[in-house]
Design a protein around this motif. Structure first.
Motif, PDB file in Angstrom:
ATOM      1  N   TYR B  18       0.784  -1.247   0.000  1.00  0.00           N
ATOM      2  CA  TYR B  18       0.000   0.000   0.000  1.00  0.00           C
ATOM      3  C   TYR B  18       0.814   1.296   0.000  1.00  0.00           C
ATOM      4  O   TYR B  18       0.228   2.374  -0.097  1.00  0.00           O
ATOM      5  CB  TYR B  18      -0.926   0.039   1.230  1.00  0.00           C
ATOM      6  N   GLU B  20       2.831   3.045  -1.967  1.00  0.00           N
ATOM      7  CA  GLU B  20       2.724   4.004  -3.078  1.00  0.00           C
ATOM      8  C   GLU B  20       1.368   4.698  -3.080  1.00  0.00           C
ATOM      9  O   GLU B  20       1.260   5.909  -3.278  1.00  0.00           O
ATOM     10  CB  GLU B  20       2.938   3.276  -4.414  1.00  0.00           C
ATOM     11  N   GLU B  21       0.324   3.904  -2.844  1.00  0.00           N
ATOM     12  CA  GLU B  21      -1.031   4.473  -2.848  1.00  0.00           C
ATOM     13  C   GLU B  21      -1.237   5.409  -1.658  1.00  0.00           C
ATOM     14  O   GLU B  21      -1.824   6.485  -1.791  1.00  0.00           O
ATOM     15  CB  GLU B  21      -2.069   3.345  -2.771  1.00  0.00           C
ATOM     16  N   LEU B  22      -0.747   4.969  -0.496  1.00  0.00           N
ATOM     17  CA  LEU B  22      -0.869   5.808   0.709  1.00  0.00           C
ATOM     18  C   LEU B  22      -0.165   7.147   0.499  1.00  0.00           C
ATOM     19  O   LEU B  22      -0.690   8.209   0.826  1.00  0.00           O
ATOM     20  CB  LEU B  22      -0.202   5.092   1.882  1.00  0.00           C
ATOM     21  N   ARG B  23       1.032   7.070  -0.079  1.00  0.00           N
ATOM     22  CA  ARG B  23       1.809   8.291  -0.312  1.00  0.00           C
ATOM     23  C   ARG B  23       1.068   9.213  -1.276  1.00  0.00           C
ATOM     24  O   ARG B  23       1.026  10.427  -1.102  1.00  0.00           O
ATOM     25  CB  ARG B  23       3.178   7.912  -0.884  1.00  0.00           C
ATOM     26  N   ASP B  24       0.458   8.604  -2.279  1.00  0.00           N
ATOM     27  CA  ASP B  24      -0.271   9.389  -3.287  1.00  0.00           C
ATOM     28  C   ASP B  24      -1.459  10.114  -2.648  1.00  0.00           C
ATOM     29  O   ASP B  24      -1.656  11.314  -2.862  1.00  0.00           O
ATOM     30  CB  ASP B  24      -0.753   8.437  -4.394  1.00  0.00           C
ATOM     31  N   VAL B  25      -2.229   9.392  -1.842  1.00  0.00           N
ATOM     32  CA  VAL B  25      -3.397  10.006  -1.200  1.00  0.00           C
ATOM     33  C   VAL B  25      -2.945  11.056  -0.192  1.00  0.00           C
ATOM     34  O   VAL B  25      -3.516  12.148  -0.114  1.00  0.00           O
ATOM     35  CB  VAL B  25      -4.276   8.928  -0.523  1.00  0.00           C
ATOM     36  N   ALA B  26      -1.898  10.736   0.585  1.00  0.00           N
ATOM     37  CA  ALA B  26      -1.403  11.695   1.583  1.00  0.00           C
ATOM     38  C   ALA B  26      -0.935  12.976   0.894  1.00  0.00           C
ATOM     39  O   ALA B  26      -1.213  14.085   1.368  1.00  0.00           O
ATOM     40  CB  ALA B  26      -0.274  11.068   2.390  1.00  0.00           C
ATOM     41  N   SER B  28      -1.974  14.199  -1.874  1.00  0.00           N
ATOM     42  CA  SER B  28      -3.118  14.948  -2.400  1.00  0.00           C
ATOM     43  C   SER B  28      -3.869  15.681  -1.297  1.00  0.00           C
ATOM     44  O   SER B  28      -4.555  16.663  -1.547  1.00  0.00           O
ATOM     45  CB  SER B  28      -4.066  13.997  -3.127  1.00  0.00           C
ATOM     46  N   GLN B  29      -3.735  15.184  -0.040  1.00  0.00           N
ATOM     47  CA  GLN B  29      -4.475  15.803   1.061  1.00  0.00           C
ATOM     48  C   GLN B  29      -3.727  16.961   1.695  1.00  0.00           C
ATOM     49  O   GLN B  29      -4.305  17.747   2.430  1.00  0.00           O
ATOM     50  CB  GLN B  29      -4.800  14.746   2.131  1.00  0.00           C
ATOM     51  N   LEU B  35      -3.581  14.764   9.417  1.00  0.00           N
ATOM     52  CA  LEU B  35      -3.076  13.692   8.558  1.00  0.00           C
ATOM     53  C   LEU B  35      -1.938  12.943   9.253  1.00  0.00           C
ATOM     54  O   LEU B  35      -1.875  11.705   9.207  1.00  0.00           O
ATOM     55  CB  LEU B  35      -2.581  14.269   7.225  1.00  0.00           C
ATOM     56  N   ASP B  38      -3.360  10.742  11.836  1.00  0.00           N
ATOM     57  CA  ASP B  38      -4.076   9.644  11.178  1.00  0.00           C
ATOM     58  C   ASP B  38      -3.088   8.584  10.685  1.00  0.00           C
ATOM     59  O   ASP B  38      -3.314   7.390  10.852  1.00  0.00           O
ATOM     60  CB  ASP B  38      -4.893  10.212  10.014  1.00  0.00           C
ATOM     61  N   LEU B  39      -1.985   9.023  10.083  1.00  0.00           N
ATOM     62  CA  LEU B  39      -0.987   8.074   9.590  1.00  0.00           C
ATOM     63  C   LEU B  39      -0.297   7.350  10.744  1.00  0.00           C
ATOM     64  O   LEU B  39      -0.007   6.152  10.646  1.00  0.00           O
ATOM     65  CB  LEU B  39       0.054   8.799   8.728  1.00  0.00           C
ATOM     66  N   VAL B  41      -1.597   6.700  13.738  1.00  0.00           N
ATOM     67  CA  VAL B  41      -2.555   5.704  14.260  1.00  0.00           C
ATOM     68  C   VAL B  41      -2.637   4.528  13.284  1.00  0.00           C
ATOM     69  O   VAL B  41      -2.698   3.366  13.694  1.00  0.00           O
ATOM     70  CB  VAL B  41      -3.933   6.354  14.478  1.00  0.00           C
ATOM     71  N   GLY B  42      -2.607   4.844  11.971  1.00  0.00           N
ATOM     72  CA  GLY B  42      -2.630   3.775  10.964  1.00  0.00           C
ATOM     73  C   GLY B  42      -1.414   2.871  11.084  1.00  0.00           C
ATOM     74  O   GLY B  42      -1.521   1.651  10.933  1.00  0.00           O
TER      75      GLY B  42
END
Lengths: 116, 207
Positions: B18, B20-26, B28-29, B35, B38-39, B41-42
């Protein structure tokens, strides 16, 4: 009594609501993570954090309710599986029944208040 | 940079699947405190559920499994962070109480040049306590990173050391002053410091 597919959306702890929102989001077609957060924000006004989003996605994948498609660049789209679609339908049916009952009782209660 | 640091706290299998996808969404936010929390805690959640993502271990495919794994390895980040926060809080409270005059540490500060520098022992003590709180973690981080580069592996000690370093700093500062014996002079006045309740007399050093 919930059947096995509905049960797959239970016991997700703090991810329960987010998991349902993700299923609703991708029920209209495959979406990648960023598109899912945008869609959920437009639906609910609530923006999912990246950590929460992928915590929920991982659980949905592990339960076989969604599946990943081939990535395009850094983004990987997800789509509903058959089990995911069934679980979502059943959960939405329950929510519709609850919503209808709540609206009905509110109307009755407001009518009673108006008469008193 | 901080997002990269947090993403490195996720388990390897999770990152392979995950990151690459996490980095991409982060990205964008946009980086916000929300954030980052959230990361974090994730990351703790991912450590507690390392088998959520299918992975290979010793050439064997381990299927996805949602059960939490409560081993030290799985909760290292959470346990370490909790230990660090708790020890830092304990240090902060104890340090404050010690330095405003309840414990004997302030007695050692009475006789140091710090007192003459700031005009009062409590002011000196509080100043150094604040300095220690701010500078301590940075110095601790530098020392610990060098030790880790040199092959130091025991992770929990990193967090404990972060809390201990300010204590060491203040103790070292307190030891650096004039250690000659002091005795009250009978005709010198004593007075009470209102906010701490301490009785302070004027002193004269004995050679």
């Amino acid at each position: 009594m919930p059947n096995s597919e509905t049960g797959k959306l239970d016991h997700m702890g703090r991810f329960t609501e987010q998991a349902l929102l993700i299923l609703v989001s991708i029920s209209g077609g495959p979406k990648h993570g960023y598109a899912i957060t945008e869609d959920i924000e437009s639906l609910t006004g609530q923006r999912l954090g990246a950590g929460t989003l992928y915590g929920a996605i991982a659980r949905l994948e592990a339960r076989g309710l969604i599946e990943a498609l081939a990535p395009s660049g850094r983004r990987r789209p997800y789509r509903l599986t058959g089990a995911g679609e069934l679980a979502l339908r059943e959960r939405l049916n329950v929510l519709t029944a609850v919503t209808g009952a709540g609206q009905q009782r509110l109307r009755e209660n407001l009518g009673a208040i108006g008469q008193s | 940079m901080i997002v990269d640091w947090i993403l490195r706290r996720y388990p390897t299998a999770w990152r392979e699947r995950y990151e690459e996808e996490l980095r991409d969404v982060a990205a964008s936010q946009g980086i916000t405190l929300g954030l980052i929390l959230d990361l974090l805690v994730g990351a703790i959640d991912a450590r507690l559920h390392p088998r959520l993502v299918p992975s290979y271990a010793g050439g064997v495919l381990l299927p996805a499994n949602e059960g939490a794994v409560l081993s030290w390895e799985s909760c290292r980040l959470a346990c370490g962070a909790l230990l660090g926060v708790l020890s830092w809080l304990v240090w902060s409270v104890l340090g404050l109480y010690a330095l405003i005059g309840i414990y004997s540490l302030v007695k050692t500060l009475d006789s140091t040049p710090l007192v003459s520098l700031t005009g009062s022992d409590t002011a000196a003590a509080l100043s150094w306590w604040v300095v220690a709180l701010i500078v301590g973690p940075s110095l601790g981080n530098i020392v610990i990173r060098r030790l880790v580069r040199a092959g130091w592996q025991w992770q929990p000690s990193r967090y404990v050391a972060l809390a201990l370093i300010p204590l060491v700093m203040v103790f070292w500062l307190a030891q650096g002053g004039d250690k000659r014996s002091l005795t009250p002079v009978p005709d010198r006045p004593c007075y009470e410091i209102n906010w701490s309740g301490r009785i302070v007399c004027e002193y004269e050093p004995i050679d």
